[in-house]
Design a protein around this motif. Sequence first.
Motif, PDB file in Angstrom:
ATOM      1  N   ALA A 135     -23.878 -30.365  42.292  1.00 31.74           N
ATOM      2  CA  ALA A 135     -23.252 -30.334  43.617  1.00 31.74           C
ATOM      3  C   ALA A 135     -22.400 -31.568  43.898  1.00 31.74           C
ATOM      4  O   ALA A 135     -21.684 -31.607  44.891  1.00 31.74           O
ATOM      5  CB  ALA A 135     -24.326 -30.201  44.693  1.00 31.74           C
ATOM      6  N   ASP A 136     -22.475 -32.565  43.018  1.00 33.24           N
ATOM      7  CA  ASP A 136     -21.747 -33.804  43.279  1.00 33.24           C
ATOM      8  C   ASP A 136     -20.830 -34.186  42.118  1.00 33.24           C
ATOM      9  O   ASP A 136     -21.023 -35.207  41.477  1.00 33.24           O
ATOM     10  CB  ASP A 136     -22.729 -34.940  43.584  1.00 33.24           C
ATOM     11  CG  ASP A 136     -23.714 -35.166  42.440  1.00 33.24           C
ATOM     12  OD1 ASP A 136     -23.821 -34.295  41.553  1.00 33.24           O
ATOM     13  OD2 ASP A 136     -24.359 -36.227  42.425  1.00 33.24           O
ATOM     14  N   PRO A 137     -19.799 -33.359  41.847  1.00 32.75           N
ATOM     15  CA  PRO A 137     -18.875 -33.720  40.777  1.00 32.75           C
ATOM     16  C   PRO A 137     -18.140 -35.014  41.123  1.00 32.75           C
ATOM     17  O   PRO A 137     -17.884 -35.288  42.305  1.00 32.75           O
ATOM     18  CB  PRO A 137     -17.912 -32.528  40.713  1.00 32.75           C
ATOM     19  CG  PRO A 137     -17.992 -31.895  42.059  1.00 32.75           C
ATOM     20  CD  PRO A 137     -19.384 -32.155  42.548  1.00 32.75           C
ATOM     21  N   ASP A 138     -17.829 -35.811  40.109  1.00 36.06           N
ATOM     22  CA  ASP A 138     -17.081 -37.035  40.394  1.00 36.06           C
ATOM     23  C   ASP A 138     -15.657 -36.669  40.818  1.00 36.06           C
ATOM     24  O   ASP A 138     -15.235 -35.515  40.714  1.00 36.06           O
ATOM     25  CB  ASP A 138     -17.107 -37.999  39.206  1.00 36.06           C
ATOM     26  CG  ASP A 138     -16.412 -37.460  37.963  1.00 36.06           C
ATOM     27  OD1 ASP A 138     -15.366 -36.799  38.092  1.00 36.06           O
ATOM     28  OD2 ASP A 138     -16.916 -37.699  36.850  1.00 36.06           O
TER      29      ASP A 138
ATOM     30  N   GLU B  62     -23.602 -15.079  44.861  1.00 41.18           N
ATOM     31  CA  GLU B  62     -23.852 -16.158  45.806  1.00 41.18           C
ATOM     32  C   GLU B  62     -23.034 -17.353  45.362  1.00 41.18           C
ATOM     33  O   GLU B  62     -22.646 -17.460  44.197  1.00 41.18           O
ATOM     34  CB  GLU B  62     -25.338 -16.499  45.909  1.00 41.18           C
ATOM     35  CG  GLU B  62     -25.924 -17.161  44.699  1.00 41.18           C
ATOM     36  CD  GLU B  62     -27.409 -17.484  44.865  1.00 41.18           C
ATOM     37  OE1 GLU B  62     -27.966 -17.228  45.946  1.00 41.18           O
ATOM     38  OE2 GLU B  62     -28.006 -17.987  43.904  1.00 41.18           O
ATOM     39  N   ILE B  63     -22.763 -18.224  46.288  1.00 34.63           N
ATOM     40  CA  ILE B  63     -22.019 -19.432  45.958  1.00 34.63           C
ATOM     41  C   ILE B  63     -23.020 -20.457  45.422  1.00 34.63           C
ATOM     42  O   ILE B  63     -24.157 -20.529  45.882  1.00 34.63           O
ATOM     43  CB  ILE B  63     -21.223 -19.947  47.178  1.00 34.63           C
ATOM     44  CG1 ILE B  63     -20.213 -21.008  46.759  1.00 34.63           C
ATOM     45  CG2 ILE B  63     -22.158 -20.411  48.273  1.00 34.63           C
ATOM     46  CD1 ILE B  63     -19.176 -21.318  47.825  1.00 34.63           C
ATOM     47  N   SER B  64     -22.598 -21.238  44.441  1.00 35.80           N
ATOM     48  CA  SER B  64     -23.478 -22.238  43.841  1.00 35.80           C
ATOM     49  C   SER B  64     -23.387 -23.546  44.612  1.00 35.80           C
ATOM     50  O   SER B  64     -22.475 -23.732  45.428  1.00 35.80           O
ATOM     51  CB  SER B  64     -23.052 -22.479  42.387  1.00 35.80           C
ATOM     52  OG  SER B  64     -21.789 -23.139  42.364  1.00 35.80           O
ATOM     53  N   PRO B  65     -24.309 -24.483  44.352  1.00 39.24           N
ATOM     54  CA  PRO B  65     -24.180 -25.805  44.983  1.00 39.24           C
ATOM     55  C   PRO B  65     -22.822 -26.445  44.673  1.00 39.24           C
ATOM     56  O   PRO B  65     -22.176 -27.007  45.565  1.00 39.24           O
ATOM     57  CB  PRO B  65     -25.337 -26.598  44.370  1.00 39.24           C
ATOM     58  CG  PRO B  65     -26.384 -25.545  44.101  1.00 39.24           C
ATOM     59  CD  PRO B  65     -25.588 -24.347  43.634  1.00 39.24           C
ATOM     60  N   ARG B  66     -22.365 -26.322  43.438  1.00 45.28           N
ATOM     61  CA  ARG B  66     -21.038 -26.844  43.069  1.00 45.28           C
ATOM     62  C   ARG B  66     -19.955 -26.119  43.863  1.00 45.28           C
ATOM     63  O   ARG B  66     -19.002 -26.727  44.334  1.00 45.28           O
ATOM     64  CB  ARG B  66     -20.839 -26.663  41.569  1.00 45.28           C
ATOM     65  CG  ARG B  66     -19.484 -27.073  41.031  1.00 45.28           C
ATOM     66  CD  ARG B  66     -19.449 -26.745  39.543  1.00 45.28           C
ATOM     67  NE  ARG B  66     -18.174 -26.904  38.928  1.00 45.28           N
ATOM     68  CZ  ARG B  66     -17.760 -27.976  38.278  1.00 45.28           C
ATOM     69  NH1 ARG B  66     -18.558 -29.035  38.183  1.00 45.28           N
ATOM     70  NH2 ARG B  66     -16.580 -28.017  37.716  1.00 45.28           N
ATOM     71  N   GLY B  67     -20.118 -24.801  44.007  1.00 44.26           N
ATOM     72  CA  GLY B  67     -19.148 -24.014  44.760  1.00 44.26           C
ATOM     73  C   GLY B  67     -19.063 -24.443  46.214  1.00 44.26           C
ATOM     74  O   GLY B  67     -17.971 -24.483  46.804  1.00 44.26           O
TER      75      GLY B  67
ATOM     76  N   ALA C 273     -15.956 -26.843  50.465  1.00 46.10           N
ATOM     77  CA  ALA C 273     -15.794 -27.851  51.522  1.00 46.10           C
ATOM     78  C   ALA C 273     -14.527 -28.664  51.299  1.00 46.10           C
ATOM     79  O   ALA C 273     -13.784 -28.947  52.245  1.00 46.10           O
ATOM     80  CB  ALA C 273     -17.029 -28.759  51.577  1.00 46.10           C
ATOM     81  N   ALA C 274     -14.244 -29.015  50.048  1.00 52.26           N
ATOM     82  CA  ALA C 274     -13.028 -29.768  49.743  1.00 52.26           C
ATOM     83  C   ALA C 274     -11.788 -28.934  50.011  1.00 52.26           C
ATOM     84  O   ALA C 274     -10.809 -29.430  50.580  1.00 52.26           O
ATOM     85  CB  ALA C 274     -13.050 -30.237  48.281  1.00 52.26           C
ATOM     86  N   LEU C 275     -11.842 -27.650  49.650  1.00 51.57           N
ATOM     87  CA  LEU C 275     -10.697 -26.767  49.913  1.00 51.57           C
ATOM     88  C   LEU C 275     -10.454 -26.618  51.412  1.00 51.57           C
ATOM     89  O   LEU C 275      -9.313 -26.684  51.873  1.00 51.57           O
ATOM     90  CB  LEU C 275     -10.943 -25.376  49.315  1.00 51.57           C
ATOM     91  CG  LEU C 275     -10.833 -25.235  47.804  1.00 51.57           C
ATOM     92  CD1 LEU C 275     -11.383 -23.884  47.351  1.00 51.57           C
ATOM     93  CD2 LEU C 275      -9.382 -25.384  47.365  1.00 51.57           C
ATOM     94  N   GLU C 276     -11.507 -26.440  52.155  1.00 51.12           N
ATOM     95  CA  GLU C 276     -11.364 -26.197  53.601  1.00 51.12           C
ATOM     96  C   GLU C 276     -10.998 -27.473  54.371  1.00 51.12           C
ATOM     97  O   GLU C 276     -10.439 -27.398  55.457  1.00 51.12           O
ATOM     98  CB  GLU C 276     -12.632 -25.561  54.158  1.00 51.12           C
ATOM     99  CG  GLU C 276     -12.819 -24.141  53.639  1.00 51.12           C
ATOM    100  CD  GLU C 276     -14.054 -23.432  54.141  1.00 51.12           C
ATOM    101  OE1 GLU C 276     -14.056 -22.195  54.098  1.00 51.12           O
ATOM    102  OE2 GLU C 276     -15.017 -24.125  54.558  1.00 51.12           O
ATOM    103  N   SER C 277     -11.291 -28.622  53.774  1.00 49.23           N
ATOM    104  CA  SER C 277     -10.913 -29.883  54.436  1.00 49.23           C
ATOM    105  C   SER C 277      -9.518 -30.331  54.032  1.00 49.23           C
ATOM    106  O   SER C 277      -8.998 -31.319  54.536  1.00 49.23           O
ATOM    107  CB  SER C 277     -11.918 -30.995  54.113  1.00 49.23           C
ATOM    108  OG  SER C 277     -11.785 -31.381  52.745  1.00 49.23           O
TER     109      SER C 277
END
Length: 195
Positions: free
Chosen positions: A102-105, A179-184, A189-193
């Motif tokens: 869920a926390d890619p660099d 279902e969406i994954s934690p990474r997804g 969130a990044a896409l929507e922000s």
Amino acid sequence: MLFPKHTWAGLADGTITLAFRRWARPRVRAGTRLRTAAGVVAVEDVRTVDAASITEDEARRAGHASLEELLAFLAARSDGEVHRVLLRFEGADPREALRERADPDAGELAAVLARLERFDRASRRGPWTAAVLRLIADNPGVRAPDLAGRRGVETAPFKADVRKLKELGLTESLPVGYEISPRGRTVLAALESGA
């Protein structure tokens, strides 16, 4: 090459090392790596065989209770030749670990976002990646035809789009729907922000 659910555990623990299929021509070849529900399975050999030469032991190694059961399975399809496929389990599907990250660099996140942007630019239907991720996030376990209908697209192209997201570790298939994954969730969130 699909494997029925009752074979998944045997593929993973190495007790299933063969598959027999009736095909007009081989659909896999030696060296192919298959992603299955059990994990990654390598195809080591593919050859045409006479069904009469298959042994009871080979039937069990292919996940069948008996040679009779295997022969009935093969007889259900009359066209094509019988192919013996030698298999080796290689391990878990690498997308499983990827989905949980869920926390890619910053570099990894940027690479995923760039890939999604390429998908959107290449689409004849216009941008779709954020909308499909949001649709899956809001509707876990909903059938693909129903989700496709909400998007106003046919089921087959919708599923093809979801497979692209799955390859990036952003979604996961459920017995019904996705279902969406934690990474997804992180990527959405990044896409929507607007990141």
